[in-house]
Design an enzyme around this catalytic site. Structure first.
Site, PDB file in Angstrom:
ATOM      1  N   THR A 172      60.689 118.196  -6.332  1.00  0.00           N
ATOM      2  CA  THR A 172      59.288 118.168  -5.859  1.00  0.00           C
ATOM      3  C   THR A 172      58.356 118.812  -6.887  1.00  0.00           C
ATOM      4  O   THR A 172      57.360 118.214  -7.302  1.00  0.00           O
ATOM      5  CB  THR A 172      59.181 118.937  -4.511  1.00  0.00           C
ATOM      6  OG1 THR A 172      60.090 118.351  -3.596  1.00  0.00           O
ATOM      7  CG2 THR A 172      57.787 118.870  -3.945  1.00  0.00           C
ATOM      8  N   ALA A 216      66.414 118.464 -17.826  1.00  0.00           N
ATOM      9  CA  ALA A 216      67.787 118.464 -17.299  1.00  0.00           C
ATOM     10  C   ALA A 216      67.714 117.923 -15.885  1.00  0.00           C
ATOM     11  O   ALA A 216      66.899 118.382 -15.079  1.00  0.00           O
ATOM     12  CB  ALA A 216      68.375 119.872 -17.302  1.00  0.00           C
ATOM     13  N   LYS A 259      61.216 132.273  -6.731  1.00  0.00           N
ATOM     14  CA  LYS A 259      60.883 133.569  -6.108  1.00  0.00           C
ATOM     15  C   LYS A 259      62.115 134.312  -5.633  1.00  0.00           C
ATOM     16  O   LYS A 259      62.186 135.533  -5.706  1.00  0.00           O
ATOM     17  CB  LYS A 259      59.901 133.353  -4.957  1.00  0.00           C
ATOM     18  CG  LYS A 259      60.386 132.370  -3.892  1.00  0.00           C
ATOM     19  CD  LYS A 259      59.580 131.099  -3.889  1.00  0.00           C
ATOM     20  CE  LYS A 259      60.293 129.967  -3.206  1.00  0.00           C
ATOM     21  NZ  LYS A 259      59.461 128.884  -2.756  1.00  0.00           N
ATOM     22  N   ILE A 300      47.784 128.846  -5.733  1.00  0.00           N
ATOM     23  CA  ILE A 300      46.773 129.918  -5.765  1.00  0.00           C
ATOM     24  C   ILE A 300      47.111 130.890  -6.897  1.00  0.00           C
ATOM     25  O   ILE A 300      48.219 131.428  -6.926  1.00  0.00           O
ATOM     26  CB  ILE A 300      46.734 130.722  -4.443  1.00  0.00           C
ATOM     27  CG1 ILE A 300      46.667 129.792  -3.232  1.00  0.00           C
ATOM     28  CG2 ILE A 300      45.588 131.716  -4.447  1.00  0.00           C
ATOM     29  CD1 ILE A 300      46.771 130.525  -1.892  1.00  0.00           C
ATOM     30  N   GLY A 325      57.429 117.951   2.097  1.00  0.00           N
ATOM     31  CA  GLY A 325      57.883 118.630   0.873  1.00  0.00           C
ATOM     32  C   GLY A 325      57.517 120.103   0.806  1.00  0.00           C
ATOM     33  O   GLY A 325      57.518 120.696  -0.266  1.00  0.00           O
ATOM     34  N   GLU A 379      61.788 124.832   2.080  1.00  0.00           N
ATOM     35  CA  GLU A 379      62.851 125.114   1.112  1.00  0.00           C
ATOM     36  C   GLU A 379      64.024 124.167   1.363  1.00  0.00           C
ATOM     37  O   GLU A 379      64.152 123.586   2.450  1.00  0.00           O
ATOM     38  CB  GLU A 379      63.351 126.549   1.298  1.00  0.00           C
ATOM     39  CG  GLU A 379      62.336 127.608   0.967  1.00  0.00           C
ATOM     40  CD  GLU A 379      61.810 127.480  -0.443  1.00  0.00           C
ATOM     41  OE1 GLU A 379      62.587 127.606  -1.393  1.00  0.00           O
ATOM     42  OE2 GLU A 379      60.608 127.235  -0.599  1.00  0.00           O
ATOM     43  N   LYS A 438      58.443 136.489  -1.697  1.00  0.00           N
ATOM     44  CA  LYS A 438      57.126 136.451  -2.352  1.00  0.00           C
ATOM     45  C   LYS A 438      56.407 137.798  -2.248  1.00  0.00           C
ATOM     46  O   LYS A 438      55.791 138.254  -3.216  1.00  0.00           O
ATOM     47  CB  LYS A 438      56.280 135.344  -1.715  1.00  0.00           C
ATOM     48  CG  LYS A 438      56.836 133.940  -2.003  1.00  0.00           C
ATOM     49  CD  LYS A 438      56.158 132.902  -1.125  1.00  0.00           C
ATOM     50  CE  LYS A 438      56.673 131.498  -1.411  1.00  0.00           C
ATOM     51  NZ  LYS A 438      56.282 130.537  -0.381  1.00  0.00           N
ATOM     52  N   GLY A 489      54.054 122.409  -2.165  1.00  0.00           N
ATOM     53  CA  GLY A 489      53.813 121.002  -2.489  1.00  0.00           C
ATOM     54  C   GLY A 489      53.908 120.756  -3.984  1.00  0.00           C
ATOM     55  O   GLY A 489      53.833 121.671  -4.801  1.00  0.00           O
TER      56      GLY A 489
HETATM   57  N1  HSE Z   1      58.956 126.657   1.305  1.00  0.00           N
HETATM   58  C1  HSE Z   1      57.814 127.237   0.688  1.00  0.00           C
HETATM   59  C2  HSE Z   1      56.660 127.211   1.680  1.00  0.00           C
HETATM   60  C3  HSE Z   1      57.469 126.460  -0.553  1.00  0.00           C
HETATM   61  O1  HSE Z   1      56.781 126.538   2.711  1.00  0.00           O
HETATM   62  O2  HSE Z   1      55.669 127.862   1.444  1.00  0.00           O
HETATM   63  C4  HSE Z   1      56.511 127.153  -1.459  1.00  0.00           C
HETATM   64  O3  HSE Z   1      57.018 128.339  -1.941  1.00  0.00           O
END
Ligand code: HSE
Length: 441
Positions: free
Chosen positions: A13, A43, A103, A134, A185, A188, A203, A301
């Site tokens: 993605t 890769a 992360k 952001i 998308g 995770e 995060k 996204g």
């Molecule tokens: N799975 C994460 C979310 C993707 O939904 O924010 C972005 O880090």
């Protein structure tokens, strides 16, 4: 004109977002840098017949890409721990700078990776690791670097915010909302990370380290998932003037003690963070000089995250492209020497909470709840009692729903009261507890 050469590990993605933006905005990026960014190698785990890969070297092994002598920057977008860590280490050993959106790896193993990079004079940049598009890492590192930061509060998992928003606004079930987030998308590879608040904990670990100059310490984050939140709690929250959000918090008190956590929380409807809906993210940072600042945008996204990856590529390219520059030896985000943190404990923490009890409709139950809370010094700010509607013709016992909003009280005292109440035969279901964060702006 000699450009900066990048190798992208993983065209999923985010990798596809990077690929598309770099191809669409080639001229604009070159004009801004003064030289081109060239994808010289990738890769891939699976073939991508939809992309024209004729001009790039395609590796099937990410370790070969990491050591490819035709790349200057290794862009790690495969995610996960083992292979990603090995590849980043190999790239650093080969003297390459690294851009990563990983992360989980940074929060859990970032200290050693940053040290290795520093020793080799390589940079690791990770804007895309937090809040997608952001530029909040850059905000902390650059725009707010003169401030003593007291608080970072964020909605930093798009999937969880999407689910809670859909459940609240469109009465969607948890399962349908999660499936939608996966299709779009946002989620995770393992959505447990989103709904158990692990992704947001990764995060906030990174944001806390940047904000307070402390080591990355994922184990210090107190984490609770969102799976126990019910439509009834979302409706109750709305009536009481709150919204339920998966809130990531990193705070430092007047004594310098740090509190880092992620959990569902009720925040006032009037708070700016309460208006962050769907998969959008927002981060509020409070600095002593600047006051509150709010950063809002797409947190997940393909292209929003790709945008952050390319910003890092361009920043590293600016620092390192001209041989006369010696900026490469200075880490982009962290100073190598960081101050160990002292963490807040349950003894220090004061909390108000929303409590929802399902109880037998019998005399004395309400008084019993009030008594148990008051015995522990937990005051009641508001109380709402509603009969639970039974199915028609049901002859079973009548139950009541009692919602209590508590005054701030030590977390330990609240736990003690709730433990006693859970043991009572009048309490007919697990007590729902949702912390209230009234201080969030
Ligand atoms: N799975 C994460 C979310 C993707 O939904 O924010 C972005 O880090």
């Amino acid at each position: 004109m000699k450009g900066v050469r990048i190798g992208i590990a993983g065209l999923g993605t985010v990798g596809t977002g990077v690929w598309n933006i770099l191809h669409r905005n080639t001229d604009l990026i070159q004009a801004r840098l003064g030289f081109p960014v060239e994808i010289t190698a990738v890769a891939l785990r699976r073939p991508r017949p939809d992309l024209d890969l004729s001009k790039v070297k395609v590796h099937s092994d990410v370790m070969q890409l990491a050591c490819d002598e035709n790349i200057d920057i290794f862009v790690e977008l495969i995610g996960g721990y083992k292979d990603a860590a090995a590849a980043i280490r190999a790239a650093i050993a080969a003297g390459k700078h690294v851009v990563t959106a990983n992360k989980a790896l940074l929060a859990e193993q970032g200290e050693s990776l940053l040290k290795e990079a520093d020793e080799k004079g390589c940079l690791i940049a990770f804007e895309a690791a937090v809040a997608g598009g952001i530029p909040v890492i850059k905000a902390l590192r650059e725009g707010l670097c003169a401030n003593s930061v007291s608080s970072v509060a964020g909605i930093i998992n798009g999937t969880a915010n999407y689910i809670l928003s859909a459940m609240s606004e469109s009465q969607q079930s948890f399962e349908v909302a999660l499936l939608d987030a996966q299709k779009l998308g946002y989620a995770e590879a393992d959505p447990t990370f989103d709904i158990q608040s692990i992704d947001a904990a990764h995060k906030i670990t990174i944001l806390a380290a940047l904000a307070f100059g402390i080591p990355l310490n994922f184990n210090a984050v107190k984490t609770q998932g969102i799976t126990h939140i019910t439509p009834l709690d979302l409706v109750n929250a709305e009536h009481l003037g709150y919204r339920i959000k998966q809130l990531a918090l990193a705070r430092r008190d007047a004594n310098g003690k740090v509190d880092i956590r992620v959990h569902p929380a009720m925040i006032p409807k009037t708070a700016m963070l309460a208006s962050v809906h769907g998969a959008m993210n927002a981060v509020m940072i409070i600095g002593d000089a600047v006051g509150p600042t709010l950063f809002y945008g797409a947190g997940a996204g393909s292209e929003p995250t790709g945008s952050a990856v390319i910003a890092d590529i361009m920043e590293i390219a600016r620092h390192t492209h001209h041989e006369s520059s010696n900026a490469a030896v200075h880490p982009l985000a962290f100073s190598v020497e960081r101050i160990p943190a002292q963490y807040l404990t349950a003894d220090d923490r004061q909390q108000s909470a929303y409590l929802r009890f399902t109880v037998a409709d019998s005399t004395g139950v309400l008084a019993f709840i009030a008594q148990q809370l008051s015995q522990q010094g937990v005051g009641i700010e508001r109380l709402v009692q509603t009969p639970i509607e039974m199915e028609e013709n049901s002859n079973g016992p009548q139950f009541m729903s009692i919602v209590v909003i508590t005054h701030p009280a030590p977390e330990k005292a609240l736990h003690a009261a709730l433990t006693a109440l859970e043991l009572s035969s009048a309490v007919k279901a697990p007590i729902q507890v949702i912390p209230i964060e009234a201080r969030v702006c």
